[in-house]
Design a protein around this motif. Structure first.
Motif, PDB file in Angstrom:
ATOM      1  N   GLY A   1       0.777  -1.244   0.000  1.00 54.26           N
ATOM      2  CA  GLY A   1       0.000   0.000   0.000  1.00 54.26           C
ATOM      3  C   GLY A   1       0.803   1.287   0.000  1.00 54.26           C
ATOM      4  O   GLY A   1       0.235   2.359  -0.201  1.00 54.26           O
TER       5      GLY A   1
ATOM      6  N   PRO B   1       7.388  -0.512  -6.012  1.00 56.21           N
ATOM      7  CA  PRO B   1       8.235  -0.641  -4.826  1.00 56.21           C
ATOM      8  C   PRO B   1       9.625  -1.138  -5.242  1.00 56.21           C
ATOM      9  O   PRO B   1       9.776  -1.667  -6.342  1.00 56.21           O
ATOM     10  CB  PRO B   1       7.530  -1.712  -3.985  1.00 56.21           C
ATOM     11  CG  PRO B   1       6.612  -2.431  -4.893  1.00 56.21           C
ATOM     12  CD  PRO B   1       6.433  -1.624  -6.141  1.00 56.21           C
TER      13      PRO B   1
ATOM     14  N   ASN C   1      16.974  -4.407  -4.787  1.00 57.95           N
ATOM     15  CA  ASN C   1      17.026  -2.980  -5.150  1.00 57.95           C
ATOM     16  C   ASN C   1      16.709  -2.730  -6.621  1.00 57.95           C
ATOM     17  O   ASN C   1      17.444  -2.019  -7.316  1.00 57.95           O
ATOM     18  CB  ASN C   1      18.382  -2.362  -4.797  1.00 57.95           C
ATOM     19  CG  ASN C   1      18.737  -2.525  -3.341  1.00 57.95           C
ATOM     20  OD1 ASN C   1      17.857  -2.758  -2.513  1.00 57.95           O
ATOM     21  ND2 ASN C   1      20.011  -2.401  -3.020  1.00 57.95           N
TER      22      ASN C   1
ATOM     23  N   TRP D   1      15.371  -0.175   2.135  1.00 54.93           N
ATOM     24  CA  TRP D   1      16.741   0.095   2.596  1.00 54.93           C
ATOM     25  C   TRP D   1      17.687   0.521   1.479  1.00 54.93           C
ATOM     26  O   TRP D   1      18.874   0.704   1.698  1.00 54.93           O
ATOM     27  CB  TRP D   1      17.291  -1.164   3.269  1.00 54.93           C
ATOM     28  CG  TRP D   1      17.171  -2.398   2.414  1.00 54.93           C
ATOM     29  CD1 TRP D   1      18.065  -2.825   1.467  1.00 54.93           C
ATOM     30  CD2 TRP D   1      16.100  -3.355   2.408  1.00 54.93           C
ATOM     31  NE1 TRP D   1      17.605  -3.975   0.863  1.00 54.93           N
ATOM     32  CE2 TRP D   1      16.400  -4.335   1.432  1.00 54.93           C
ATOM     33  CE3 TRP D   1      14.892  -3.482   3.131  1.00 54.93           C
ATOM     34  CZ2 TRP D   1      15.552  -5.409   1.154  1.00 54.93           C
ATOM     35  CZ3 TRP D   1      14.067  -4.565   2.846  1.00 54.93           C
ATOM     36  CH2 TRP D   1      14.398  -5.509   1.880  1.00 54.93           C
TER      37      TRP D   1
ATOM     38  N   GLU E   1       9.664   3.495   2.808  1.00 56.71           N
ATOM     39  CA  GLU E   1       8.424   2.900   3.341  1.00 56.71           C
ATOM     40  C   GLU E   1       7.219   3.817   3.107  1.00 56.71           C
ATOM     41  O   GLU E   1       7.020   4.266   2.003  1.00 56.71           O
ATOM     42  CB  GLU E   1       8.593   2.498   4.812  1.00 56.71           C
ATOM     43  CG  GLU E   1       9.679   1.436   5.039  1.00 56.71           C
ATOM     44  CD  GLU E   1       9.379   0.073   4.406  1.00 56.71           C
ATOM     45  OE1 GLU E   1       8.259  -0.159   3.943  1.00 56.71           O
ATOM     46  OE2 GLU E   1      10.306  -0.773   4.339  1.00 56.71           O
TER      47      GLU E   1
HETATM   48  C1  LIG Z   1       9.421  -9.375  -1.004  1.00 56.02           C
HETATM   49  C2  LIG Z   1       9.978  -7.999  -0.731  1.00 56.02           C
HETATM   50  C3  LIG Z   1      11.209  -7.633  -1.277  1.00 56.02           C
HETATM   51  C4  LIG Z   1      11.752  -6.373  -1.024  1.00 56.02           C
HETATM   52  N1  LIG Z   1      12.972  -6.043  -1.565  1.00 56.02           N
HETATM   53  C5  LIG Z   1      13.502  -4.818  -1.313  1.00 56.02           C
HETATM   54  C6  LIG Z   1      14.785  -4.465  -1.861  1.00 56.02           C
HETATM   55  O1  LIG Z   1      15.425  -5.220  -2.582  1.00 56.02           O
HETATM   56  N2  LIG Z   1      15.286  -3.242  -1.545  1.00 56.02           N
HETATM   57  C7  LIG Z   1      14.614  -2.359  -0.731  1.00 56.02           C
HETATM   58  O2  LIG Z   1      15.124  -1.267  -0.484  1.00 56.02           O
HETATM   59  N3  LIG Z   1      13.399  -2.667  -0.216  1.00 56.02           N
HETATM   60  C8  LIG Z   1      12.831  -3.876  -0.479  1.00 56.02           C
HETATM   61  N4  LIG Z   1      11.601  -4.186   0.041  1.00 56.02           N
HETATM   62  C9  LIG Z   1      10.869  -3.173   0.836  1.00 56.02           C
HETATM   63  C10 LIG Z   1       9.780  -2.491  -0.008  1.00 56.02           C
HETATM   64  O3  LIG Z   1      10.329  -1.878  -1.141  1.00 56.02           O
HETATM   65  C11 LIG Z   1       9.053  -1.427   0.833  1.00 56.02           C
HETATM   66  O4  LIG Z   1       8.495  -2.029   1.974  1.00 56.02           O
HETATM   67  C12 LIG Z   1       7.966  -0.688   0.059  1.00 56.02           C
HETATM   68  O5  LIG Z   1       7.449   0.354   0.873  1.00 56.02           O
HETATM   69  C13 LIG Z   1       6.819  -1.614  -0.354  1.00 56.02           C
HETATM   70  O6  LIG Z   1       5.873  -0.867  -1.108  1.00 56.02           O
HETATM   71  P1  LIG Z   1       4.330  -1.298  -1.147  1.00 56.02           P
HETATM   72  O7  LIG Z   1       3.793  -1.105   0.283  1.00 56.02           O
HETATM   73  O8  LIG Z   1       3.672  -0.364  -2.093  1.00 56.02           O
HETATM   74  O9  LIG Z   1       4.265  -2.721  -1.593  1.00 56.02           O
HETATM   75  C14 LIG Z   1      11.049  -5.446  -0.197  1.00 56.02           C
HETATM   76  C15 LIG Z   1       9.810  -5.831   0.356  1.00 56.02           C
HETATM   77  C16 LIG Z   1       9.267  -7.064   0.082  1.00 56.02           C
HETATM   78  C17 LIG Z   1       7.942  -7.438   0.704  1.00 56.02           C
END
Ligand SMILES: Cc1cc2nc3c(=O)[nH]c(=O)nc-3n(C[C@H](O)[C@H](O)[C@H](O)COP(=O)(O)O)c2cc1C
Length: 141
Positions: free
Chosen positions: A13, A57, A62, A94, A122
């Motif tokens: 979300g 996202p 990354n 991150w 986030e």
């Molecule tokens: C399966 C998964 C993989 C993710 N991989 C990364 C990543 O490689 N690098 C990063 O910075 N964040 C990563 N994240 C964090 C998401 O990018 C972050 O929580 C983002 O706010 C999610 O957006 P959304 O709420 O619209 O789905 C990951 C999260 C999930 C659930």
């Protein structure tokens, strides 16, 4: 009237909240706006728009979402995109926005003109939400 298309991927979300603000901004600017999850979007949504916003996202080490967003965008590798204005937006956990650099390179490589980018950590704060709305206005006017 400008036609604006907003297409995004979001599981938790965070990206969706930004998409909704862009929608509000573009509406306020008087545009004809459509907003769709990438799973519902068609090639035509992009081709028929005057301006587009793509959101993702950070996922898959990354990068932009590789399950739906990357395959969808790949369809535009061979279309004539004529430097169409595009805003890129998204959220990371991150990576400090590393995915956004890759996102920008990809979309520029496909022949779009990136006129704005917004990567948030986030959930977006109020300032970031306001920025998303401004980008919507920019695309819609
Ligand atoms: C399966 C998964 C993989 C993710 N991989 C990364 C990543 O490689 N690098 C990063 O910075 N964040 C990563 N994240 C964090 C998401 O990018 C972050 O929580 C983002 O706010 C999610 O957006 P959304 O709420 O619209 O789905 C990951 C999260 C999930 C659930």
């Amino acid at each position: 009237m400008k036609k604006v298309s907003i297409i995004y991927a979001s599981r938790g979300g965070n990206v969706e909240v930004l998409a909704n603000e862009i929608f509000e901004g573009a509406k306020e600017a008087g545009a004809d706006v459509t907003i769709k999850m990438v799973s519902e979007a068609t090639k035509e949504d992009v081709l028929s728009a005057d301006a587009v916003a793509f959101g993702s996202p950070s996922k898959n080490n990354n990068n932009i979402d590789q399950e739906e967003m990357a395959p969808f965008l790949k369809e535009f590798k061979l279309t004539l995109n004529n430097n169409k204005p595009v805003v890129l937006f998204g959220s990371y956990g991150w990576d400090n926005g590393e995915f956004m650099e890759k996102f920008k390179d990809l979309i520029t490589d496909y022949g779009f003109n990136v006129v704005g980018e917004l990567a948030v950590n986030e959930a977006p704060d109020n300032e970031e939400l306001a920025k998303a709305k401004e980008f919507g206005k920019l695309l819609g006017k």
